[in-house]
Design a protein around this motif. Structure first.
Motif: not given
Ligand code: AMP
Ligand code: GLY
Length: 426
Positions: A103, A118, A141, A143, A155, A185-188, A192, A224, A273, A282-283
């Motif tokens: 990441k 983000a 967030v 990760k 989150v 990370e900054e929360f967005l 989605e 999750n 997002m 986001l990814e």
């Molecule tokens: P990811 O595996 O990176 O997709 O993250 C899993 C879930 O976390 C995503 O589907 C989002 O719901 C949430 N998420 C990840 N990054 C962010 C972010 N920067 N801001 C808000 N929610 C996030």
């Protein structure tokens, strides 16, 4: 034409199902596969990331084309290994797949090439990360940097929660070495959407949109997961947003990868997002999504084999993707306890009745054949998928089929696809 599909989940069942419909009538193999895939392909007990054994198997079986499902195989360098031996394989090389497997590498690339995403900081030491979250406004967030089966993201509403998440990754090492580096990370905020594109390294061809449901419980509550259900298309993702995503996300990523000398071929999966200031990534995943692939394959009219060939041969600019306008909805049946500890080996009943509901395909994920019986063998067990004239009709059919299925501890969400019905196109 002899095709080997690598993987054994719902995504691979959907890919096998779609490939089996190709007018070119390919013969299919799958490693390791599951009880559902076994009705379409010859399954071989080889782990998806056991590259040397897969190579040997593919040689012995005179495989013409390998299609890779899971990220672990890509991160293990499966594409490089097959290409080095002159064998045809669909997917990005190990270095190109770092878009998903690291990441921090991905986020640095975004920063360098101005790809909307983000804000973030990366940390290799617990103390530095802890000091940072103490003085940072929340939510943030947290990760794990590496691959953690969709479970490495938390989150955090308060610094106490962040501290716990950082501690779990860096001190308790619950994700192993994938969590030795963490990103904060900054929360967005926003809606989605999952958008996938094929690319041959030059051209992109976007697939229709889909929406995943990552949390274990209704109303997006609880931890999750790998994904509890999906539908396609996502009504919030307008044509205008699609054009903007192509322009601001996919095309710049493909260019950036060429510039970095890691040309990317295969599927680019962007988790977006939709924020007030536009789509932000986001990814990135370096593969098809699971369970998004299940509804997408039910709606794709174009021959998947032709598309895969176009990607490998660099001829994607000539490809034309056709979609069934009817929406599809996939509801995942999970084992009790998932995403935590689960029991395996429980008998699954009612699969035939479920499969008889019009418009329904029951894709298998964690299942195994034992004699005549089909048993559970993983966290996500089935993806009951239906197509219908509307999202609502597709949903009804999927749930009608699901109600025929039983196994001890079965858990599924009741609200998959509701958002598509409640939120009109924007
Ligand atoms: P990811 O595996 O990176 O997709 O993250 C899993 C879930 O976390 C995503 O589907 C989002 O719901 C949430 N998420 C990840 N990054 C962010 C972010 N920067 N801001 C808000 N929610 C996030
Ligand atoms: N559905 C999320 C993923 O495939 O990563």
């Amino acid at each position: 034409m002899r095709i080997l599909i690598v993987g054994g989940g719902g995504r691979e069942h959907a890919l096998a199902w779609k490939l089996s419909q190709s007018p070119r009538r390919p013969q299919l193999w799958c490693a390791p596969g599951n009880a559902g895939i076994a009705s379409l392909a010859t399954c071989a007990e080889i782990a998806a990331d056991n590259v040397p054994v897969l190579l040997e198997f593919a040689r012995k079986q005179n495989i013409d084309l390998v299609v890779v499902g899971p990220e672990a195989a890509l991160a293990a360098g499966i594409v490089d290994a097959f290409q080095e031996r002159g064998m045809r394989i669909f997917g990005p090389t190990r270095e190109a797949a770092e878009l998903e497997s690291s990441k921090s590498w991905c986020k640095n690339l975004f920063r360098k090439h101005n790809i909307p995403s983000a804000g973030f900081r990366a940390f290799d030491r617990f103390d530095d990360a802890a000091r940072y979250v103490e003085r940072t406004p929340h939510p943030v967030v947290v990760k794990a940097d590496g691959i953690a089966a969709g479970k490495g993201v938390t989150v955090c509403r308060t610094p106490v929660e962040s501290m716990a998440a950082i501690g779990a990754a860096m001190k308790d090492r619950v994700f192993g070495k994938a969590g030795d580096r963490v990103l904060i990370e900054e929360f967005l905020a926003g809606e989605e959407v999952s958008v996938l594109a094929l690319t041959d390294g030059q051209t992109i061809a976007m697939l229709d949109s889909a929406q995943d449901h990552k949390r274990i419980n209704d109303g997006d509550e609880g931890p999750n997961t790998g994904g509890m259900g999906a539908y396609s298309p996502a009504p919030v993702f307008s044509e205008e947003l699609a054009a903007r995503t192509a322009r601001e996300v996919f095309v710049p990523i493909v260019h950036a990868m060429r510039e970095e000398r890691r040309p990317y071929k295969g599927v680019l999966y962007a988790g977006l997002m939709l924020t007030r200031s536009g789509p932000k990534v986001l990814e990135i995943n370096a593969r098809f999504g699971d369970p998004e692939t299940q509804p997408l394959m039910m709606r794709l009219r174009t021959d998947l084999l032709d598309l895969i060939d176009a990607v490998i041969d660099g001829k994607l600019s000539k490809a034309d993707l056709e979609w069934d306008p009817d929406p599809a909805v996939c509801v995942v049946a999970a084992s009790g306890g998932y995403p935590g500890e689960i029991k395996k080996g429980l008998e699954i009943r009612g699969l035939e009745d479920a499969g008889r509901v019009p418009g329904v395909q029951v894709f298998h994920a964690g299942t195994v054949l034992k004699g005549e019986r089909i048993l559970t063998a993983g966290g996500r067990v089935l993806g009951v998928t239906a197509k219908g004239a509307t999202h609502s009709a597709a949903r009804d059919a999927a749930y009608r089929a699901m109600s025929a299925i039983q196994f001890d501890g079965i858990h599924y969400r009741r609200d998959i696809g509701l958002r598509a019905i409640r939120s009109p196109a924007v």
